[in-house]
Design a protein around this motif. Structure first.
Motif, PDB file in Angstrom:
ATOM      1  N   LEU A  48      39.796  44.440  40.328  1.00  0.00           N
ATOM      2  CA  LEU A  48      39.990  45.119  39.044  1.00  0.00           C
ATOM      3  C   LEU A  48      39.471  44.278  37.883  1.00  0.00           C
ATOM      4  O   LEU A  48      38.855  44.807  36.949  1.00  0.00           O
ATOM      5  N   TYR A  49      39.698  42.959  37.949  1.00  0.00           N
ATOM      6  CA  TYR A  49      39.177  42.092  36.888  1.00  0.00           C
ATOM      7  C   TYR A  49      37.663  41.910  37.027  1.00  0.00           C
ATOM      8  O   TYR A  49      36.932  41.914  36.034  1.00  0.00           O
ATOM      9  N   ASN A  67      35.477  43.939  38.165  1.00  0.00           N
ATOM     10  CA  ASN A  67      34.730  45.142  37.802  1.00  0.00           C
ATOM     11  C   ASN A  67      35.152  45.703  36.434  1.00  0.00           C
ATOM     12  O   ASN A  67      34.835  46.846  36.112  1.00  0.00           O
ATOM     13  N   ARG A  68      35.899  44.874  35.697  1.00  0.00           N
ATOM     14  CA  ARG A  68      36.263  45.160  34.300  1.00  0.00           C
ATOM     15  C   ARG A  68      37.137  46.399  34.113  1.00  0.00           C
ATOM     16  O   ARG A  68      37.158  46.999  33.049  1.00  0.00           O
ATOM     17  N   TYR A  69      37.867  46.763  35.168  1.00  0.00           N
ATOM     18  CA  TYR A  69      38.915  47.764  34.979  1.00  0.00           C
ATOM     19  C   TYR A  69      40.082  47.137  34.205  1.00  0.00           C
ATOM     20  O   TYR A  69      40.767  47.816  33.448  1.00  0.00           O
ATOM     21  N   LEU A  70      40.293  45.848  34.441  1.00  0.00           N
ATOM     22  CA  LEU A  70      41.203  45.052  33.633  1.00  0.00           C
ATOM     23  C   LEU A  70      40.351  44.062  32.850  1.00  0.00           C
ATOM     24  O   LEU A  70      39.429  43.447  33.413  1.00  0.00           O
ATOM     25  N   ARG A  71      40.640  43.882  31.575  1.00  0.00           N
ATOM     26  CA  ARG A  71      39.784  43.071  30.704  1.00  0.00           C
ATOM     27  C   ARG A  71      40.173  41.605  30.729  1.00  0.00           C
ATOM     28  O   ARG A  71      41.339  41.254  30.557  1.00  0.00           O
ATOM     29  N   GLU A  72      39.178  40.766  30.951  1.00  0.00           N
ATOM     30  CA  GLU A  72      39.367  39.335  30.768  1.00  0.00           C
ATOM     31  C   GLU A  72      39.291  39.008  29.285  1.00  0.00           C
ATOM     32  O   GLU A  72      38.597  39.693  28.524  1.00  0.00           O
ATOM     33  N   HIS A  73      39.966  37.957  28.869  1.00  0.00           N
ATOM     34  CA  HIS A  73      39.907  37.503  27.476  1.00  0.00           C
ATOM     35  C   HIS A  73      38.885  36.382  27.363  1.00  0.00           C
ATOM     36  O   HIS A  73      38.842  35.470  28.185  1.00  0.00           O
ATOM     37  N   HIS A  74      38.064  36.424  26.320  1.00  0.00           N
ATOM     38  CA  HIS A  74      37.090  35.381  25.997  1.00  0.00           C
ATOM     39  C   HIS A  74      37.548  34.723  24.696  1.00  0.00           C
ATOM     40  O   HIS A  74      37.685  35.400  23.678  1.00  0.00           O
TER      41      HIS A  74
END
Length: 396
Positions: free
Chosen positions: A49-50, A52-59
């Motif tokens: 999920l992370y 494939n950007r279904y859940l957003r990582e923080h930058h």
């Protein structure tokens, strides 16, 4: 209550490692094995999920480096974090170490009764263990590893919070850091990592090969593919060909660095005096520890020439009481040992040591590169070079 929980933890370890026998242990292993299948699915689904950007990582707009492992404890991670922090700070980076503060005591809950009834969340600031100059909180509230890092490092910020996105933003906004080291951060995927440093213990590379809760693996071995660099810890510099061959099945591009924990000296807990390692040669000593791999510590003392006459092992991260320590010292007196030795990580959880009848020392260690020194230097140089942050990597 604490003692009962530790006994339960010790029994669970005996079951997981296959040392506990009988119907009850076999039944529990079967149940844990089924749960580990569910755990594997959850771990892989979360990464998918992370990834494939279904859940957003923080930058967070700065360099983020995770230092972690696939197994639960025992790889010797803290000295590696310390080595990285020193090298990056010397290379001109403004470094903050972010830790979750495992088994640390949280600050008191300051919410009113009304807030609690309404389930209002408590908004706590991250705990600053060290501002780079002073150690600000004790090991009980910081956790033993963050406290140890704070004591040993100068000009390096150490912050504790389970939410490392929040603690990273706090470090950037309030202290102007440009490099975040995630202590035990491989599994912390909500924060985008630029590099993943993964440690593999040569003595038990993948634990007992089972995932939690049946085993000690947090992730399946094939997840080593995420590693940028792989550190083989507790190596003697030989006999790692089979392990490296297996690692290459999962990750063909990561650089591999072999290293060991090198003992520097003994430090007296009561006086702070540094004593050379030659003191141990021919001595009868007692070893007391509460770490994931006590055998490694005890065997290390034997290699330094000591005869380990008495041992006492507690559950990992156990916080020693004065009564426990006094009882152990009394036992050591009866056995006529020359000294008591513990680990540096355990020493920060000791009550004050007043007795001078038997000296109590901790063993100070550091990471020594055995193979891959050039790779290590290239890794540090790569991190310390000025990095231009792309707009897409700014804070979201």
């Amino acid at each position: 209550m604490r003692r009962w929980l530790e006994e339960l933890e010790e029994f669970a370890i005996e079951v997981i490692m296959g040392r506990a026998r009988g119907f009850r242990a076999a039944t529990l292993r079967f149940v844990l094995h089924q749960l580990s299948r569910l755990y594997r699915w959850i771990v892989q689904a979360r990464l998918y999920l992370y990834g494939n950007r279904y859940l957003r990582e923080h930058h967070l707009g700065c360099l983020v480096i995770s230092i972690g492992n696939l197994t639960v404890g025992g790889t010797g991670k803290t000295p590696v974090v310390e080595k990285f922090a020193r090298a990056l700070q010397a290379g001109g980076r403004r470094v903050a170490i972010l830790s979750r503060g495992y088994k640390s005591k949280p600050p008191p809950d300051t919410r009113t009764w009304k807030d609690r009834l309404l389930f209002k969340k408590l908004d706590r600031k991250p705990r600053v263990v060290s501002d780079g100059t002073n150690v600000l909180i004790d090991s009980e509230h910081a956790g033993d590893e963050p406290f140890m890092l704070a004591k040993n490092l100068r000009d390096v910020l150490v912050i504790v919070d389970k939410n490392r996105v929040k603690s990273g933003m706090y470090a950037i906004d309030n202290y102007g850091v440009d490099t975040l080291l995630l202590d035990d951060g491989l599994q912390y995927v909500p924060l985008k990592h630029r590099l993943d440093i993964v440690l593999v213990d040569c003595q038990a590379p993948f634990g007992n090969e089972y995932l939690l809760p049946r085993g000690t693996l947090r992730e399946p071995p094939e997840n080593l593919r995420r590693a940028s660099y792989i550190f083989l810890t507790k190596s003697d510099g030989t006999g790692n060909e089979a392990l490296i061959h297996r690692i290459r099945k999962y990750n063909r591009r990561a650089e591999i660095i072999e290293c060991r924990h090198r003992a520097l000296h003994l430090e007296n807990l009561r006086t702070g005096e540094h004593v050379p390692l030659e003191f141990l040669q021919g001595k009868y000593i007692a070893a007391i520890s509460a770490i994931a791999s006590p055998e490694s510590f005890e065997n290390g003392l034997r290699k330094l020439g000591a005869t380990v006459e008495v041992t006492r092992r507690f559950a990992d991260h156990h916080r020693f009481t004065a009564k426990e320590l006094q009882s152990f010292i009394a036992r050591c007196k009866r056995r006529d040992v020359h000294a008591i030795v513990t680990t540096e990580k355990d020493a920060v959880r000791f009550p004050s040591v007043e007795t001078a009848e038997i000296p109590v020392f901790f063993l100070r260690v550091e990471i020594e590169i055995l193979s891959g020194q050039e790779t290590w230097e290239h890794c540090v140089a790569r991190i310390c070079e000025p990095v231009s942050i792309r707009p897409s990597e700014m804070l979201v």
